[in-house]
Design a protein around this motif. Sequence first.
Motif, PDB file in Angstrom:
ATOM      1  N   THR A   4       0.847  -1.189   0.000  1.00  0.00           N
ATOM      2  CA  THR A   4       0.000   0.000   0.000  1.00  0.00           C
ATOM      3  C   THR A   4       0.882   1.238   0.000  1.00  0.00           C
ATOM      4  OG1 THR A   4      -0.011   0.157   2.402  1.00  0.00           O
ATOM      5  CG2 THR A   4      -1.741  -1.190   1.402  1.00  0.00           C
ATOM      6  N   ASP A   5       0.292   2.352  -0.393  1.00  0.00           N
ATOM      7  CA  ASP A   5       1.035   3.623  -0.381  1.00  0.00           C
ATOM      8  C   ASP A   5       1.547   3.939   1.010  1.00  0.00           C
ATOM      9  OD1 ASP A   5       0.793   4.024  -3.022  1.00  0.00           O
ATOM     10  OD2 ASP A   5      -0.777   5.553  -2.918  1.00  0.00           O
ATOM     11  N   LYS A   6       0.734   3.616   2.004  1.00  0.00           N
ATOM     12  CA  LYS A   6       1.108   3.914   3.385  1.00  0.00           C
ATOM     13  C   LYS A   6       2.340   3.104   3.792  1.00  0.00           C
ATOM     14  CE  LYS A   6      -1.038   4.575   7.887  1.00  0.00           C
ATOM     15  NZ  LYS A   6      -2.181   4.247   8.743  1.00  0.00           N
ATOM     16  N   LYS A   7       2.339   1.829   3.437  1.00  0.00           N
ATOM     17  CA  LYS A   7       3.488   0.958   3.735  1.00  0.00           C
ATOM     18  C   LYS A   7       4.739   1.456   3.015  1.00  0.00           C
ATOM     19  CE  LYS A   7       1.715  -3.669   4.772  1.00  0.00           C
ATOM     20  NZ  LYS A   7       1.378  -4.939   4.108  1.00  0.00           N
ATOM     21  N   GLU A   8       4.538   1.825   1.756  1.00  0.00           N
ATOM     22  CA  GLU A   8       5.663   2.307   0.937  1.00  0.00           C
ATOM     23  C   GLU A   8       6.250   3.592   1.531  1.00  0.00           C
ATOM     24  OE1 GLU A   8       7.865   1.791  -2.877  1.00  0.00           O
ATOM     25  OE2 GLU A   8       6.954   0.537  -1.343  1.00  0.00           O
ATOM     26  N   ARG A   9       5.369   4.516   1.919  1.00  0.00           N
ATOM     27  CA  ARG A   9       5.829   5.777   2.528  1.00  0.00           C
ATOM     28  C   ARG A   9       6.595   5.519   3.819  1.00  0.00           C
ATOM     29  NH1 ARG A   9       1.032   8.116   0.842  1.00  0.00           N
ATOM     30  NH2 ARG A   9       0.088   7.881   2.899  1.00  0.00           N
ATOM     31  N   ALA A  10       6.093   4.579   4.609  1.00  0.00           N
ATOM     32  CA  ALA A  10       6.763   4.236   5.873  1.00  0.00           C
ATOM     33  C   ALA A  10       8.151   3.670   5.590  1.00  0.00           C
ATOM     34  CB  ALA A  10       5.919   3.244   6.658  1.00  0.00           C
ATOM     35  N   LEU A  11       8.238   2.854   4.554  1.00  0.00           N
ATOM     36  CA  LEU A  11       9.520   2.250   4.177  1.00  0.00           C
ATOM     37  C   LEU A  11      10.496   3.327   3.673  1.00  0.00           C
ATOM     38  CD1 LEU A  11      10.907  -0.449   4.133  1.00  0.00           C
ATOM     39  CD2 LEU A  11       9.956  -0.879   1.870  1.00  0.00           C
ATOM     40  N   ILE A  12       9.986   4.271   2.925  1.00  0.00           N
ATOM     41  CA  ILE A  12      10.823   5.377   2.444  1.00  0.00           C
ATOM     42  C   ILE A  12      11.365   6.164   3.634  1.00  0.00           C
ATOM     43  CG2 ILE A  12      10.779   7.622   1.253  1.00  0.00           C
ATOM     44  CD1 ILE A  12       9.046   6.304  -0.911  1.00  0.00           C
ATOM     45  N   GLU A  13      10.487   6.485   4.588  1.00  0.00           N
ATOM     46  CA  GLU A  13      10.903   7.230   5.781  1.00  0.00           C
ATOM     47  C   GLU A  13      12.003   6.487   6.543  1.00  0.00           C
ATOM     48  OE1 GLU A  13      10.279  10.339   6.749  1.00  0.00           O
ATOM     49  OE2 GLU A  13       9.214  10.428   4.823  1.00  0.00           O
ATOM     50  N   LYS A  14      11.795   5.203   6.701  1.00  0.00           N
ATOM     51  CA  LYS A  14      12.744   4.356   7.428  1.00  0.00           C
ATOM     52  C   LYS A  14      14.101   4.338   6.706  1.00  0.00           C
ATOM     53  CE  LYS A  14      12.354  -0.308   9.363  1.00  0.00           C
ATOM     54  NZ  LYS A  14      11.469  -1.489   9.358  1.00  0.00           N
ATOM     55  N   THR A  15      14.059   4.177   5.403  1.00  0.00           N
ATOM     56  CA  THR A  15      15.287   4.141   4.598  1.00  0.00           C
ATOM     57  C   THR A  15      16.005   5.484   4.657  1.00  0.00           C
ATOM     58  OG1 THR A  15      14.208   2.552   3.126  1.00  0.00           O
ATOM     59  CG2 THR A  15      16.204   3.603   2.299  1.00  0.00           C
ATOM     60  N   LEU A  16      15.224   6.557   4.601  1.00  0.00           N
ATOM     61  CA  LEU A  16      15.784   7.904   4.664  1.00  0.00           C
ATOM     62  C   LEU A  16      16.528   8.113   5.985  1.00  0.00           C
ATOM     63  CD1 LEU A  16      15.697  10.087   2.578  1.00  0.00           C
ATOM     64  CD2 LEU A  16      13.614  10.979   3.627  1.00  0.00           C
ATOM     65  N   THR A  17      15.912   7.717   7.066  1.00  0.00           N
ATOM     66  CA  THR A  17      16.531   7.838   8.391  1.00  0.00           C
ATOM     67  C   THR A  17      17.820   7.033   8.443  1.00  0.00           C
ATOM     68  OG1 THR A  17      14.337   8.063   9.348  1.00  0.00           O
ATOM     69  CG2 THR A  17      16.119   7.555  10.875  1.00  0.00           C
ATOM     70  N   TYR A  18      17.751   5.815   7.925  1.00  0.00           N
ATOM     71  CA  TYR A  18      18.903   4.919   7.884  1.00  0.00           C
ATOM     72  C   TYR A  18      20.064   5.573   7.129  1.00  0.00           C
ATOM     73  CZ  TYR A  18      21.462   0.606   6.605  1.00  0.00           C
ATOM     74  OH  TYR A  18      22.415  -0.363   6.410  1.00  0.00           O
ATOM     75  N   LEU A  19      19.766   6.146   5.968  1.00  0.00           N
ATOM     76  CA  LEU A  19      20.808   6.788   5.153  1.00  0.00           C
ATOM     77  C   LEU A  19      21.353   8.046   5.828  1.00  0.00           C
ATOM     78  CD1 LEU A  19      19.220   6.514   1.584  1.00  0.00           C
ATOM     79  CD2 LEU A  19      21.242   5.293   2.385  1.00  0.00           C
ATOM     80  N   GLU A  20      20.444   8.867   6.358  1.00  0.00           N
ATOM     81  CA  GLU A  20      20.870  10.114   6.987  1.00  0.00           C
ATOM     82  C   GLU A  20      21.775   9.882   8.191  1.00  0.00           C
ATOM     83  OE1 GLU A  20      17.047  11.913   7.506  1.00  0.00           O
ATOM     84  OE2 GLU A  20      17.246  13.113   5.674  1.00  0.00           O
ATOM     85  N   MET A  21      21.564   8.760   8.883  1.00  0.00           N
ATOM     86  CA  MET A  21      22.396   8.439  10.036  1.00  0.00           C
ATOM     87  C   MET A  21      23.788   7.979   9.620  1.00  0.00           C
ATOM     88  SD  MET A  21      19.612   6.427  12.384  1.00  0.00           S
ATOM     89  CE  MET A  21      20.906   5.543  13.262  1.00  0.00           C
ATOM     90  N   GLY A  22      23.983   7.834   8.319  1.00  0.00           N
ATOM     91  CA  GLY A  22      25.281   7.387   7.824  1.00  0.00           C
ATOM     92  C   GLY A  22      25.445   5.889   7.944  1.00  0.00           C
ATOM     93  N   SER A  23      24.322   5.194   8.132  1.00  0.00           N
ATOM     94  CA  SER A  23      24.377   3.733   8.207  1.00  0.00           C
ATOM     95  C   SER A  23      24.530   3.169   6.802  1.00  0.00           C
ATOM     96  CB  SER A  23      23.084   3.190   8.812  1.00  0.00           C
ATOM     97  OG  SER A  23      22.794   3.864  10.008  1.00  0.00           O
ATOM     98  N   GLY A  24      25.076   1.986   6.729  1.00  0.00           N
ATOM     99  CA  GLY A  24      25.128   1.306   5.448  1.00  0.00           C
ATOM    100  C   GLY A  24      26.367   1.612   4.639  1.00  0.00           C
TER     101      GLY A  24
END
Length: 195
Positions: A4-24
Amino acid sequence: SPPTDKKERALIEKTLTYLEMGSGDMSDIIVSMRRFPFSLAIQRVACEKLYAHCFDSEHAHAIGLVGGIRTIIDAMEHHPEDVSLQRGCAGVIKHLATASTYNLEMLDKMGTVGIIVGAMERHSKCAPLLESCCWAMESMSRSHSQEIKMRVAKGGGIHAAMKAVEIYPNNESLLRAAFHCLRQLGYNPSNYNNQ
């Protein structure tokens, strides 16, 4: 069933946080870019993180090996109007091109020069972008391969660099980038007469 769009948006937010923290590592960054090609926020942050990896030439070569070149080109093509992403991608390309022959050949095969020239034409009033694009082409032109040099020149590289100089005749750092690019392409900038 499709997410769903909601799930996708949540996943985008999570990925964004992950990247911004310099993880990965580099692979994680590229996977994120490929997973969310139309999320400008992800593309911007990921490109910035990838750029930081590019200063080490072994890392820059590895980015090419794990699909980073195609990913950066896709980002430029999917978000043609976003100047900061276009500029970030040009910065990555500059480093990838000199890191290895493999990277340079891939950049050449993927039509990178045409994409860079297109960005320069679309954003001709943005001097910092023009400058980054000139350095990217300069970097691709450092090749020992005359064919690649020729393709950069004939693919619009000389014309685009000269046009940038015409638009911004007093912008020192852009002039430096454009002249270095032209020199690498075998065009002698001192023959260029200022109107």
